[in-house]
Design a protein around this motif. Structure first.
Motif, PDB file in Angstrom:
ATOM      1  N   GLY A 116      49.062  23.818  58.378  1.00  0.00           N
ATOM      2  CA  GLY A 116      50.073  24.549  58.703  1.00  0.00           C
ATOM      3  C   GLY A 116      50.452  26.210  57.795  1.00  0.00           C
ATOM      4  N   PRO A 117      49.515  26.768  57.135  1.00  0.00           N
ATOM      5  CA  PRO A 117      49.630  27.272  56.046  1.00  0.00           C
ATOM      6  C   PRO A 117      50.674  28.648  56.476  1.00  0.00           C
ATOM      7  N   TYR A 118      51.448  29.069  56.587  1.00  0.00           N
ATOM      8  CA  TYR A 118      52.405  30.105  57.583  1.00  0.00           C
ATOM      9  C   TYR A 118      52.528  31.413  56.070  1.00  0.00           C
ATOM     10  N   ILE A 119      51.619  31.624  55.822  1.00  0.00           N
ATOM     11  CA  ILE A 119      51.455  32.607  54.965  1.00  0.00           C
ATOM     12  C   ILE A 119      51.732  34.415  54.577  1.00  0.00           C
ATOM     13  N   LEU A 120      51.610  34.685  56.846  1.00  0.00           N
ATOM     14  CA  LEU A 120      52.254  35.430  56.516  1.00  0.00           C
ATOM     15  C   LEU A 120      53.284  36.730  56.233  1.00  0.00           C
ATOM     16  N   PRO A 121      53.914  35.775  55.518  1.00  0.00           N
ATOM     17  CA  PRO A 121      55.243  37.010  55.010  1.00  0.00           C
ATOM     18  C   PRO A 121      54.321  37.365  53.797  1.00  0.00           C
ATOM     19  N   GLN A 122      54.279  36.202  52.280  1.00  0.00           N
ATOM     20  CA  GLN A 122      52.940  36.644  51.779  1.00  0.00           C
ATOM     21  C   GLN A 122      52.354  37.401  51.167  1.00  0.00           C
ATOM     22  N   SER A 123      52.103  37.967  52.226  1.00  0.00           N
ATOM     23  CA  SER A 123      50.965  38.720  52.833  1.00  0.00           C
ATOM     24  C   SER A 123      51.660  40.465  52.860  1.00  0.00           C
ATOM     25  N   LYS A 124      52.346  40.236  53.083  1.00  0.00           N
ATOM     26  CA  LYS A 124      53.187  41.958  52.941  1.00  0.00           C
ATOM     27  C   LYS A 124      53.517  42.076  51.767  1.00  0.00           C
ATOM     28  N   ARG A 125      53.715  41.242  50.839  1.00  0.00           N
ATOM     29  CA  ARG A 125      54.082  41.640  49.945  1.00  0.00           C
ATOM     30  C   ARG A 125      53.449  42.061  48.749  1.00  0.00           C
ATOM     31  N   GLU A 126      52.716  41.700  48.005  1.00  0.00           N
ATOM     32  CA  GLU A 126      51.659  41.951  47.481  1.00  0.00           C
ATOM     33  C   GLU A 126      50.180  42.699  48.267  1.00  0.00           C
ATOM     34  N   GLN A 127      50.021  43.005  46.808  1.00  0.00           N
ATOM     35  CA  GLN A 127      48.810  44.632  47.655  1.00  0.00           C
ATOM     36  C   GLN A 127      47.408  43.405  46.505  1.00  0.00           C
ATOM     37  N   GLY A 128      46.753  43.371  47.784  1.00  0.00           N
ATOM     38  CA  GLY A 128      45.471  42.720  47.998  1.00  0.00           C
ATOM     39  C   GLY A 128      45.210  41.170  47.975  1.00  0.00           C
ATOM     40  N   PHE A 129      46.869  40.865  48.624  1.00  0.00           N
ATOM     41  CA  PHE A 129      46.681  39.157  48.667  1.00  0.00           C
ATOM     42  C   PHE A 129      45.914  38.878  49.782  1.00  0.00           C
ATOM     43  N   ILE A 130      45.742  39.440  50.731  1.00  0.00           N
ATOM     44  CA  ILE A 130      44.943  39.290  51.388  1.00  0.00           C
ATOM     45  C   ILE A 130      43.295  39.733  51.986  1.00  0.00           C
ATOM     46  N   GLU A 131      42.676  40.402  50.858  1.00  0.00           N
ATOM     47  CA  GLU A 131      41.677  40.393  50.399  1.00  0.00           C
ATOM     48  C   GLU A 131      41.117  39.191  49.352  1.00  0.00           C
ATOM     49  N   ARG A 132      42.227  38.872  48.118  1.00  0.00           N
ATOM     50  CA  ARG A 132      42.348  38.091  47.700  1.00  0.00           C
ATOM     51  C   ARG A 132      41.678  36.963  48.378  1.00  0.00           C
ATOM     52  N   LEU A 133      43.073  36.300  49.068  1.00  0.00           N
ATOM     53  CA  LEU A 133      43.090  35.028  49.827  1.00  0.00           C
ATOM     54  C   LEU A 133      40.989  34.908  50.832  1.00  0.00           C
ATOM     55  N   VAL A 134      41.025  36.252  51.586  1.00  0.00           N
ATOM     56  CA  VAL A 134      40.090  36.141  52.376  1.00  0.00           C
ATOM     57  C   VAL A 134      38.354  35.883  51.717  1.00  0.00           C
ATOM     58  N   THR A 135      38.739  36.537  50.254  1.00  0.00           N
ATOM     59  CA  THR A 135      36.955  36.283  49.355  1.00  0.00           C
ATOM     60  C   THR A 135      36.742  35.167  48.234  1.00  0.00           C
ATOM     61  N   THR A 136      38.136  34.486  48.218  1.00  0.00           N
ATOM     62  CA  THR A 136      38.002  33.939  47.266  1.00  0.00           C
ATOM     63  C   THR A 136      38.447  32.499  48.096  1.00  0.00           C
ATOM     64  N   LEU A 137      38.953  32.422  49.250  1.00  0.00           N
ATOM     65  CA  LEU A 137      38.707  30.636  49.492  1.00  0.00           C
ATOM     66  C   LEU A 137      37.688  30.319  49.685  1.00  0.00           C
ATOM     67  N   PRO A 138      36.412  31.073  50.642  1.00  0.00           N
ATOM     68  CA  PRO A 138      35.535  30.983  50.634  1.00  0.00           C
ATOM     69  C   PRO A 138      34.221  29.616  49.753  1.00  0.00           C
ATOM     70  N   LYS A 139      35.419  29.748  48.200  1.00  0.00           N
ATOM     71  CA  LYS A 139      34.514  28.950  47.191  1.00  0.00           C
ATOM     72  C   LYS A 139      34.244  27.440  47.531  1.00  0.00           C
ATOM     73  N   TYR A 140      35.808  27.227  48.287  1.00  0.00           N
ATOM     74  CA  TYR A 140      35.713  25.966  49.097  1.00  0.00           C
ATOM     75  C   TYR A 140      35.220  25.589  49.713  1.00  0.00           C
ATOM     76  N   ASN A 141      33.973  26.176  50.392  1.00  0.00           N
ATOM     77  CA  ASN A 141      33.744  25.432  51.702  1.00  0.00           C
ATOM     78  C   ASN A 141      34.350  24.625  52.744  1.00  0.00           C
ATOM     79  N   HIS A 142      33.395  23.809  52.588  1.00  0.00           N
ATOM     80  CA  HIS A 142      33.736  22.340  53.760  1.00  0.00           C
ATOM     81  C   HIS A 142      34.331  21.427  52.545  1.00  0.00           C
TER      82      HIS A 142
END
Length: 178
Positions: A116-142
């Motif tokens: 239940g990762p409700y991350i939307l509130p944080q995403s509106k506060r920090e510049q580049g946050f969304i792209e960092r999540l989308v580009t970095t989380l794939p390093k964990y894959n499965h």
């Protein structure tokens, strides 16, 4: 309790462990959903050390609190002190913080579970946050799993769906669960 400046983290060690705590090779970082929430460890018989950082909520909408500034520094220090394999488990607000912590390039996790990762509130506060999540989380894959219940009051937002679509992570929606 482990102190880090004025902050505190509880450490739970297994009830049955053949080696000393110092020789334990597995660590679980548990990021709770609310203040005082702890993992169910009373009957824990695994071989992991479980760390539960203690947080104080503030404000009317405490679920929107940002990751405490000291947390990443504490994790970096603990990871530098040993060679254990770390996993990260977070629920609700803890899962939102877990997503932020997991993408920090200075930290290393073997597995990440975000429930239940409700991350939307944080995403509106920090510049580049969304792209960092989308580009970095794939390093964990499965080794990354994102879980929601169909009865959760907040369903996966566009950001979570984007992460699910691009990261190659495991993702589950459990019918009827909140």
């Amino acid at each position: 309790h482990i102190r880090f400046g004025e902050h505190s983290t509880k450490m739970f060690s297994p009830l049955r462990i053949s080696a000393s705590v110092a020789d334990t090779q597995q660590v679980v970082l548990y990021l709770a959903s609310t203040d005082g929430d702890e993992p169910s460890v009373s009957d824990f018989t695994g071989s992991e050390i479980v760390y539960v950082p203690e947080f104080a909520s503030y404000g009317r909408e405490h679920f929107k609190n940002e990751v405490p500034g000291w947390l990443i520094d504490w994790i970096m220090q603990k990871q530098a002190e040993d060679t254990s394999r770390w996993s990260l488990v977070g629920f609700s607000r803890g899962a939102a913080w877990g997503a932020i912590v997991a993408v920090d390039a200075r930290l290393t996790f073997h597995r990440v579970l975000l429930v239940g990762p409700y991350i939307l509130p944080q995403s509106k506060r920090e510049q580049g946050f969304i792209e960092r999540l989308v580009t970095t989380l794939p390093k964990y894959n499965h080794k990354l799993c994102i879980v929601f219940g169909s009865a959760d009051p907040w369903q996966p937002c566009d950001l979570v769906r984007r992460i699910q679509d691009t990261s190659g992570c495991l993702s589950y929606l459990y019918p009827g669960l909140g």
